[in-house]
Design a protein around this motif. Structure first.
Motif: not given
Length: 122
Positions: A1-7, A25-28, A31-34, A112-114
């Motif tokens: 799982q990946v958690q994303l928070v924008e501001s 945040s999250g284990r992966t 290795s991700a592309v954002m 996705w973030g919010q």
């Protein structure tokens, strides 16, 4: 799982240069592309830019035209979108997203973030 928070969104005047942030945040994460996407009222969500978390390779939508820059700070697990010379047409909700390979395809991004609203006044 990946958690994303924008501001970093808000109401800005045309010509402003705000910077959006996305904390991941999250284990992966490593290795991700954002990616950054945006969705204007009544329009589909569109790709803005993406960056490889480990190699820093970037990819931009054509309409960015050098006005936006995506970057990341690995130590802070944060991806940024520096936006310059904003126009009213840039008004949208901006979303941070994560996937496993460099792509502009919205369907490839599974996390996705919010979203954060950016409103550009003329």
């Amino acid at each position: 799982q990946v958690q994303l928070v924008e501001s970093g969104g808000g109401v800005v005047q045309a010509g402003a240069s705000p910077r959006l942030s996305c904390v991941a945040s999250g284990r992966t994460v490593s290795s991700a592309v954002m990616g950054w996407f945006r969705q204007a009222p009544g329009k589909e969500r569109e790709f803005v830019a993406a960056i490889g978390w480990s190699d820093g390779i970037t990819y931009y939508a054509d309409f960015v035209k050098g006005r936006f820059t995506i970057s990341r700070d690995n130590a802070k697990n944060t991806v940024y979108l520096q936006m310059n010379s904003l126009e009213p047409e840039d008004t949208a909700v901006y979303y941070c997203a994560a996937t496993s390979y460099l792509t502009s395809s919205r369907n490839a991004y599974g996390y996705w973030g919010q979203g954060t609203q950016v409103t550009v006044s003329s």
